[in-house]
Design a protein around this motif. Structure first.
Motif, PDB file in Angstrom:
ATOM      1  N   ASP A   1       0.794  -1.171   0.110  1.00  0.00           N
ATOM      2  CA  ASP A   1       0.139  -0.057  -0.005  1.00  0.00           C
ATOM      3  C   ASP A   1       1.036   1.252  -0.091  1.00  0.00           C
ATOM      4  OD1 ASP A   1       0.594  -0.611   3.077  1.00  0.00           O
ATOM      5  OD2 ASP A   1      -0.087   1.189   3.102  1.00  0.00           O
ATOM      6  N   VAL A   2       0.176   2.553  -0.478  1.00  0.00           N
ATOM      7  CA  VAL A   2       0.861   3.636  -0.309  1.00  0.00           C
ATOM      8  C   VAL A   2      -0.004   4.924   0.061  1.00  0.00           C
ATOM      9  CG1 VAL A   2       2.800   3.428  -1.980  1.00  0.00           C
ATOM     10  CG2 VAL A   2       0.549   4.085  -2.924  1.00  0.00           C
ATOM     11  N   ASN A   3       0.526   5.563   0.748  1.00  0.00           N
ATOM     12  CA  ASN A   3      -0.490   6.780   1.181  1.00  0.00           C
ATOM     13  C   ASN A   3      -1.146   7.534  -0.132  1.00  0.00           C
ATOM     14  OD1 ASN A   3      -0.716   6.197   3.810  1.00  0.00           O
ATOM     15  ND2 ASN A   3       1.053   7.622   4.402  1.00  0.00           N
ATOM     16  N   THR A   4      -2.360   8.067  -0.089  1.00  0.00           N
ATOM     17  CA  THR A   4      -2.868   8.825  -1.018  1.00  0.00           C
ATOM     18  C   THR A   4      -2.721  10.289  -0.779  1.00  0.00           C
ATOM     19  OG1 THR A   4      -4.781   9.028   0.114  1.00  0.00           O
ATOM     20  CG2 THR A   4      -4.722   7.409  -1.620  1.00  0.00           C
ATOM     21  N   LEU A   5      -2.744  10.960  -1.836  1.00  0.00           N
ATOM     22  CA  LEU A   5      -2.529  12.479  -1.818  1.00  0.00           C
ATOM     23  C   LEU A   5      -3.275  13.172  -0.534  1.00  0.00           C
ATOM     24  CD1 LEU A   5      -0.933  14.596  -3.402  1.00  0.00           C
ATOM     25  CD2 LEU A   5      -2.851  14.934  -4.946  1.00  0.00           C
TER      26      LEU A   5
ATOM     27  N   GLU B   1       5.968  -2.113 -14.021  1.00  0.00           N
ATOM     28  CA  GLU B   1       6.205  -2.652 -15.362  1.00  0.00           C
ATOM     29  C   GLU B   1       7.836  -2.788 -15.572  1.00  0.00           C
ATOM     30  OE1 GLU B   1       4.297  -1.026 -18.737  1.00  0.00           O
ATOM     31  OE2 GLU B   1       5.362  -2.051 -20.031  1.00  0.00           O
ATOM     32  N   ALA B   2       8.622  -1.835 -15.093  1.00  0.00           N
ATOM     33  CA  ALA B   2      10.061  -1.631 -15.506  1.00  0.00           C
ATOM     34  C   ALA B   2      10.900  -2.641 -14.785  1.00  0.00           C
ATOM     35  CB  ALA B   2      10.499  -0.328 -14.750  1.00  0.00           C
ATOM     36  N   VAL B   3      10.253  -3.070 -13.602  1.00  0.00           N
ATOM     37  CA  VAL B   3      11.139  -4.132 -13.017  1.00  0.00           C
ATOM     38  C   VAL B   3      10.335  -5.839 -13.405  1.00  0.00           C
ATOM     39  CG1 VAL B   3      11.926  -2.805 -11.359  1.00  0.00           C
ATOM     40  CG2 VAL B   3       9.726  -4.069 -10.872  1.00  0.00           C
ATOM     41  N   GLY B   4       9.665  -5.654 -14.165  1.00  0.00           N
ATOM     42  CA  GLY B   4       9.068  -7.223 -14.456  1.00  0.00           C
ATOM     43  C   GLY B   4       7.902  -7.447 -13.735  1.00  0.00           C
ATOM     44  N   LEU B   5       7.079  -6.606 -13.138  1.00  0.00           N
ATOM     45  CA  LEU B   5       5.851  -7.126 -12.376  1.00  0.00           C
ATOM     46  C   LEU B   5       4.665  -6.460 -13.166  1.00  0.00           C
ATOM     47  CD1 LEU B   5       7.286  -6.044  -8.966  1.00  0.00           C
ATOM     48  CD2 LEU B   5       6.378  -8.413  -9.544  1.00  0.00           C
ATOM     49  N   GLU B   6       3.727  -7.444 -13.219  1.00  0.00           N
ATOM     50  CA  GLU B   6       2.543  -7.042 -13.985  1.00  0.00           C
ATOM     51  C   GLU B   6       1.208  -6.728 -12.880  1.00  0.00           C
ATOM     52  OE1 GLU B   6      -1.143  -9.582 -16.235  1.00  0.00           O
ATOM     53  OE2 GLU B   6       0.650 -10.824 -15.450  1.00  0.00           O
ATOM     54  N   CYS B   7       0.898  -5.527 -12.896  1.00  0.00           N
ATOM     55  CA  CYS B   7       0.054  -5.076 -12.118  1.00  0.00           C
ATOM     56  C   CYS B   7      -1.582  -5.791 -12.303  1.00  0.00           C
ATOM     57  CB  CYS B   7      -0.383  -3.513 -12.104  1.00  0.00           C
ATOM     58  SG  CYS B   7      -1.273  -2.556 -10.965  1.00  0.00           S
ATOM     59  N   LEU B   8      -2.092  -6.499 -11.293  1.00  0.00           N
ATOM     60  CA  LEU B   8      -3.145  -7.275 -11.457  1.00  0.00           C
ATOM     61  C   LEU B   8      -4.439  -6.391 -10.825  1.00  0.00           C
ATOM     62  CD1 LEU B   8      -1.936 -10.447  -9.777  1.00  0.00           C
ATOM     63  CD2 LEU B   8      -2.242 -10.155 -12.722  1.00  0.00           C
ATOM     64  N   ASP B   9      -4.078  -5.420  -9.886  1.00  0.00           N
ATOM     65  CA  ASP B   9      -5.318  -4.793  -9.275  1.00  0.00           C
ATOM     66  C   ASP B   9      -4.856  -3.553  -8.604  1.00  0.00           C
ATOM     67  OD1 ASP B   9      -7.984  -5.825 -10.002  1.00  0.00           O
ATOM     68  OD2 ASP B   9      -7.269  -7.679  -8.594  1.00  0.00           O
ATOM     69  N   VAL B  10      -5.619  -2.487  -8.661  1.00  0.00           N
ATOM     70  CA  VAL B  10      -5.201  -1.284  -7.906  1.00  0.00           C
ATOM     71  C   VAL B  10      -6.468  -0.900  -7.051  1.00  0.00           C
ATOM     72  CG1 VAL B  10      -4.726   1.131  -7.569  1.00  0.00           C
ATOM     73  CG2 VAL B  10      -3.533  -0.464  -9.463  1.00  0.00           C
ATOM     74  N   TYR B  11      -6.496  -0.852  -5.636  1.00  0.00           N
ATOM     75  CA  TYR B  11      -7.712  -0.495  -4.953  1.00  0.00           C
ATOM     76  C   TYR B  11      -7.311   0.806  -4.138  1.00  0.00           C
ATOM     77  CZ  TYR B  11      -9.307  -5.530  -5.396  1.00  0.00           C
ATOM     78  OH  TYR B  11      -9.661  -6.619  -6.039  1.00  0.00           O
ATOM     79  N   GLY B  12      -8.548   1.328  -3.713  1.00  0.00           N
ATOM     80  CA  GLY B  12      -8.243   2.505  -2.793  1.00  0.00           C
ATOM     81  C   GLY B  12      -9.202   2.162  -1.521  1.00  0.00           C
TER      82      GLY B  12
ATOM     83  N   ALA C   1      -3.887   3.626  -0.973  1.00  0.00           N
ATOM     84  CA  ALA C   1      -3.903   2.833  -2.446  1.00  0.00           C
ATOM     85  C   ALA C   1      -3.205   1.566  -2.015  1.00  0.00           C
ATOM     86  CB  ALA C   1      -3.116   3.811  -3.494  1.00  0.00           C
ATOM     87  N   VAL C   2      -3.660   0.445  -2.730  1.00  0.00           N
ATOM     88  CA  VAL C   2      -3.062  -0.913  -2.418  1.00  0.00           C
ATOM     89  C   VAL C   2      -3.089  -1.616  -3.982  1.00  0.00           C
ATOM     90  CG1 VAL C   2      -3.731  -3.199  -1.674  1.00  0.00           C
ATOM     91  CG2 VAL C   2      -4.345  -1.191  -0.325  1.00  0.00           C
ATOM     92  N   TYR C   3      -1.772  -1.911  -4.047  1.00  0.00           N
ATOM     93  CA  TYR C   3      -1.515  -2.619  -5.429  1.00  0.00           C
ATOM     94  C   TYR C   3      -1.239  -4.226  -5.217  1.00  0.00           C
ATOM     95  CZ  TYR C   3      -0.952   2.273  -7.104  1.00  0.00           C
ATOM     96  OH  TYR C   3      -1.212   3.248  -7.353  1.00  0.00           O
ATOM     97  N   ILE C   4      -1.579  -4.878  -6.326  1.00  0.00           N
ATOM     98  CA  ILE C   4      -1.401  -6.332  -6.176  1.00  0.00           C
ATOM     99  C   ILE C   4      -0.752  -6.668  -7.553  1.00  0.00           C
ATOM    100  CG2 ILE C   4      -2.429  -8.592  -6.131  1.00  0.00           C
ATOM    101  CD1 ILE C   4      -4.765  -7.389  -4.367  1.00  0.00           C
ATOM    102  N   ALA C   5       0.364  -7.296  -7.511  1.00  0.00           N
ATOM    103  CA  ALA C   5       1.112  -7.621  -8.748  1.00  0.00           C
ATOM    104  C   ALA C   5       1.857  -9.055  -8.642  1.00  0.00           C
ATOM    105  CB  ALA C   5       2.037  -6.640  -8.879  1.00  0.00           C
ATOM    106  N   ARG C   6       2.130  -9.485  -9.898  1.00  0.00           N
ATOM    107  CA  ARG C   6       2.938 -10.780  -9.930  1.00  0.00           C
ATOM    108  C   ARG C   6       3.918 -10.571 -10.991  1.00  0.00           C
ATOM    109  NH1 ARG C   6      -1.998 -14.280 -11.814  1.00  0.00           N
ATOM    110  NH2 ARG C   6      -2.327 -13.474 -13.795  1.00  0.00           N
ATOM    111  N   ALA C   7       4.897 -11.558 -11.072  1.00  0.00           N
ATOM    112  CA  ALA C   7       6.035 -11.421 -11.976  1.00  0.00           C
ATOM    113  C   ALA C   7       5.419 -11.552 -13.265  1.00  0.00           C
ATOM    114  CB  ALA C   7       6.946 -12.626 -11.643  1.00  0.00           C
ATOM    115  N   ALA C   8       5.703 -10.862 -14.348  1.00  0.00           N
ATOM    116  CA  ALA C   8       5.173 -10.699 -15.644  1.00  0.00           C
ATOM    117  C   ALA C   8       6.160 -11.956 -16.336  1.00  0.00           C
ATOM    118  CB  ALA C   8       5.514  -9.491 -16.391  1.00  0.00           C
ATOM    119  N   SER C   9       5.147 -12.786 -17.121  1.00  0.00           N
ATOM    120  CA  SER C   9       5.926 -13.605 -18.179  1.00  0.00           C
ATOM    121  C   SER C   9       6.638 -13.057 -19.111  1.00  0.00           C
ATOM    122  CB  SER C   9       4.811 -14.593 -18.473  1.00  0.00           C
ATOM    123  OG  SER C   9       3.760 -13.841 -18.743  1.00  0.00           O
TER     124      SER C   9
END
Ligand SMILES: C[S@@+](CC[C@H](N)C(=O)[O-])C[C@H]1O[C@@H](n2cnc3c(N)ncnc32)[C@H](O)[C@@H]1O
Length: 267
Positions: free
Chosen positions: A151-155, A228-239, A258-266
């Protein structure tokens, strides 16, 4: 841990958390991790969690991994602050593998089914470069099909909590948070707040002089690019707001986190 990073990129967070550690659990006594994880874990389960090996990055005093341990997860955790890790250790003994580590140069501890990094720890990274270093390290700890969540803090949080004075009295301590940000702070800014403690009347315990907390706001577009730059696929973003109920789409003003969910990109 390599010494170079400390010279190139100051360890603001370590200094801040070494100071706040004895008061951290009192200051955050109202944070309900059973509730929060109870809302977040189903969002991961939706994508299929292959097993029960968790890496909790920036685990602090262990609040973020304790409910997972209780639910039978095998927990490895780390934090930049030795004092925070020592408090986590007091709570769990040998029931979890605990390390002192900087997430900007995260070792590979194993292959994990879930790697998470919770409660705005990511905001202590003060540049896009540091964010990518940390995300790459988290990716390196994902086992096959493993999921990353942070998660990260929002504005909104930088325009309110980081722009206000908040006094919490708990456990014989008066804890004073003085936000130095402002209600118009711009996306991508670094916000500062100081935290200090004085013992309440009749209580002993040491005073903690003011120490600075520096956090950077990361807009959604920047986080998506970094993933994306580090080879992760963003699956979902929630607030979500203080009710901890994840909603889509993320709204930087209506939501506190904000909450981000990701996995290694193929590849
Ligand atoms: C707000 S606390 C959250 C702790 C824990 N995850 C929780 O939910 O209670 C943020 C934590 O991030 C840690 N932290 C900040 N920067 C870090 C870094 N570069 N590497 C590892 N830990 C870091 C701090 O030491 C602190 O314990």
């Amino acid at each position: 841990m390599g010494g170079d990073l400390g010279e190139k990129q100051p360890r603001w967070a370590e200094i801040a958390y070494e100071a706040i550690a004895p008061a951290y659990d009192d200051f955050t006594a109202h944070h309900n991790y059973d509730l929060w994880l109870g809302e977040l874990m189903p969002k991961l389960e939706k994508h299929g969690i292959p097993g029960k090996r968790l890496l909790d990055v920036a685990c602090g005093t262990g609040k973020s991994f304790l409910p997972m341990l209780e639910q039978g997860w095998e927990v490895t955790a780390c934090d930049i602050s030795p004092a925070m890790v020592a408090l986590a250790r007091e709570k769990v003994g040998e029931r979890a593998r605990l390390f002192v580590a900087d997430m900007r140069e995260l070792p590979v501890y194993g292959e994990f089914d879930v790697v998470f990094c919770l409660d705005d720890a990511v905001n202590y990274l003060l540049s896009r470069g540091e964010l990518e270093q940390a995300l790459a390290g988290m990716r390196g700890n994902l086992g096959p099909g493993g999921l990353l969540m942070f998660d990260v803090n929002t504005l909104e949080t930088y325009r309110t909590f980081f722009a206000e004075e908040v006094v919490v009295e708990h456990g014989g301590k008066r804890m004073i948070w003085k936000g130095r940000s402002n209600p118009d702070v711009e996306p991508g800014s670094i916000a500062e707040a100081s935290f200090e403690v004085e013992p309440m009347e009749g209580a002993d315990g040491p005073a903690i002089p003011p120490e600075l907390h520096r956090e950077r706001h990361f807009p959604e577009a920047e986080i998506r690019e970094a993933l994306e730059a580090v080879g992760l696929e963003c699956l979902d973003v929630y607030g979500h707001h203080h009710d901890a109920i994840p909603k889509q789409p993320l709204d930087e003003i209506a939501h506190a986190k904000a909450v981000y969910i990701a996995r290694a990109a193929s590849r």
